[in-house]
Scaffold this active site. Structure first.
Site, PDB file in Angstrom:
ATOM      1  N   LYS A 103     -32.722  94.770  30.945  1.00  0.00           N
ATOM      2  CA  LYS A 103     -31.820  93.907  31.721  1.00  0.00           C
ATOM      3  C   LYS A 103     -30.647  94.746  32.214  1.00  0.00           C
ATOM      4  CE  LYS A 103     -30.904  89.701  30.143  1.00  0.00           C
ATOM      5  NZ  LYS A 103     -31.392  88.671  31.073  1.00  0.00           N
TER       6      LYS A 103
HETATM    7  N1  PMP Z   1     -36.680  86.980  33.358  1.00  0.00           N
HETATM    8  C1  PMP Z   1     -35.452  87.397  33.670  1.00  0.00           C
HETATM    9  C2  PMP Z   1     -35.260  88.170  34.923  1.00  0.00           C
HETATM   10  C3  PMP Z   1     -34.367  87.094  32.828  1.00  0.00           C
HETATM   11  O1  PMP Z   1     -33.137  87.523  33.143  1.00  0.00           O
HETATM   12  C4  PMP Z   1     -34.587  86.333  31.667  1.00  0.00           C
HETATM   13  C5  PMP Z   1     -33.424  85.967  30.791  1.00  0.00           C
HETATM   14  N2  PMP Z   1     -33.147  86.975  29.857  1.00  0.00           N
HETATM   15  C6  PMP Z   1     -35.896  85.926  31.380  1.00  0.00           C
HETATM   16  C7  PMP Z   1     -36.931  86.260  32.236  1.00  0.00           C
HETATM   17  C8  PMP Z   1     -36.192  85.181  30.121  1.00  0.00           C
HETATM   18  O2  PMP Z   1     -36.052  86.069  29.024  1.00  0.00           O
HETATM   19  P1  PMP Z   1     -35.593  85.573  27.593  1.00  0.00           P
HETATM   20  O3  PMP Z   1     -36.555  84.515  27.186  1.00  0.00           O
HETATM   21  O4  PMP Z   1     -35.696  86.795  26.758  1.00  0.00           O
HETATM   22  O5  PMP Z   1     -34.220  85.048  27.724  1.00  0.00           O
END
Ligand code: PMP
Length: 298
Positions: free
Chosen positions: A152
């Site tokens: 991220k």
């Molecule tokens: N895709 C993106 C681009 C995100 O930013 C997120 C949020 N973190 C998710 C998917 C979902 O990931 P998570 O379940 O780990 O929050």
């Protein structure tokens, strides 16, 4: 906007109004930040964070991708997160670990620019309180050739913002993003599942972040006797699915009832979606003993 009493910056707790950065902060100019989003819940005997270790591990992987030296161990960050949630007296909340190239020379290459680390924790209920209408974006999600899979990085989210503005201008709640080959990837900050003939299907596209909520749903669906598959997904499969939902740490499980101006089934949240959502909410709120392993109490 939710506020809190304290933030944490570089190892110190600071008052909310003092949690500031300089205008020459490198990340403000170039998106050279990495971050996490963690959800805390009132979970019976106290506040618990959902899959904290997994989020902290991803935080460190994201830092590695940008060659950042955080200057703190995972254990130290974990302790600080817990302490911040305690000090801000948070039950249902959202925690944002952030690291960024800070104050330094203005050039793109962050040589000699310090890495700053900060934590924010705010009270928070639900990201979406309604079922979603989504539209496929004309902006494609970054492929592995232009981003680092599984991380991220702040700058990559400009791509999500473009897609979100495009969707909102067309009157939709959210965007659906395809990968460079035209297969379904994910939402701007959430993963997608479709339900077909009682089974869950989620894209295996490497342009999507394979999120922690997605992973949790794949695991709990086994327990619930629901088949679940990761594979390539075409846009018309989403449009013609029996059910569709988005999922993510902030989003939790959010039913999608319309895609590209086409109602999904009868235009209401589907039965499998609601079963998954209820199970997920029970787990995060500490009502399911089997999944206590995913909770970290403060
Ligand atoms: N895709 C993106 C681009 C995100 O930013 C997120 C949020 N973190 C998710 C998917 C979902 O990931 P998570 O379940 O780990 O929050």
């Amino acid at each position: 906007m939710s506020k809190a009493r304290f933030a944490w910056m570089g190892g110190k707790f600071v008052k909310w109004q003092d949690a500031k950065v300089h205008i020459l902060t490198h990340a403000l100019h170039y998106g050279s930040s990495i971050f996490e989003g963690i959800h805390s819940y009132k979970a019976g005997k106290g506040t618990a964070m959902f899959r904290l270790d997994d989020h902290i591990n991803r935080f460190f992987n994201s830092a590695d991708a940008l060659s950042m030296k955080l200057g703190f161990t995972k254990k130290q960050i974990k302790k600080a997160v817990k302490e911040l949630v305690r000090r801000n007296n948070i039950g249902n909340g959202y925690i944002r670990p952030l690291a960024y190239y800070g104050y330094g020379p203005i050039g793109i290459f962050p040589k000699g620019v310090p890495t700053d680390v900060a934590l924010v924790a705010i009270p928070w209920e639900h990201y979406y309180s309604k079922d979603l209408r989504i539209i496929a974006s004309n902006f494609r999600r970054h492929s592995e050739k232009s981003a680092v899979f599984g991380t991220k990085i702040g700058g990559n989210y400009a791509n999500s913002i473009l897609a979100m503005y495009e969707a909102r201008k067309k009157g939709y709640d959210e965007a659906l993003m395809l990968d460079e080959k035209g297969y379904v990837a994910e939402g701007p900050a959430e993963n997608i599942f479709i339900v077909k003939n009682g089974c869950l299907i989620t894209p295996n596209s490497r342009s999507a972040l394979h999120g922690i909520t997605r992973n949790s749903i794949l695991e709990i669906s086994k327990d619930m006797g629901i088949g679940a598959y990761e594979r390539k997904v075409r846009l018309n499969e989403v449009e013609n699915a029996d059910e569709v939902f988005f999922c993510g740490t902030a989003t939790e499980v959010a039913p999608v009832v319309e895609v590209n101006n086409k109602k999904i089934w009868d235009g209401k949240a589907g039965e499998v979606t609601l079963r998954i959502k209820n199970k997920y909410m029970d787990i995060v709120r500490g009502k399911d003993k089997k999944y206590f392993k995913w909770l970290t109490f403060i």
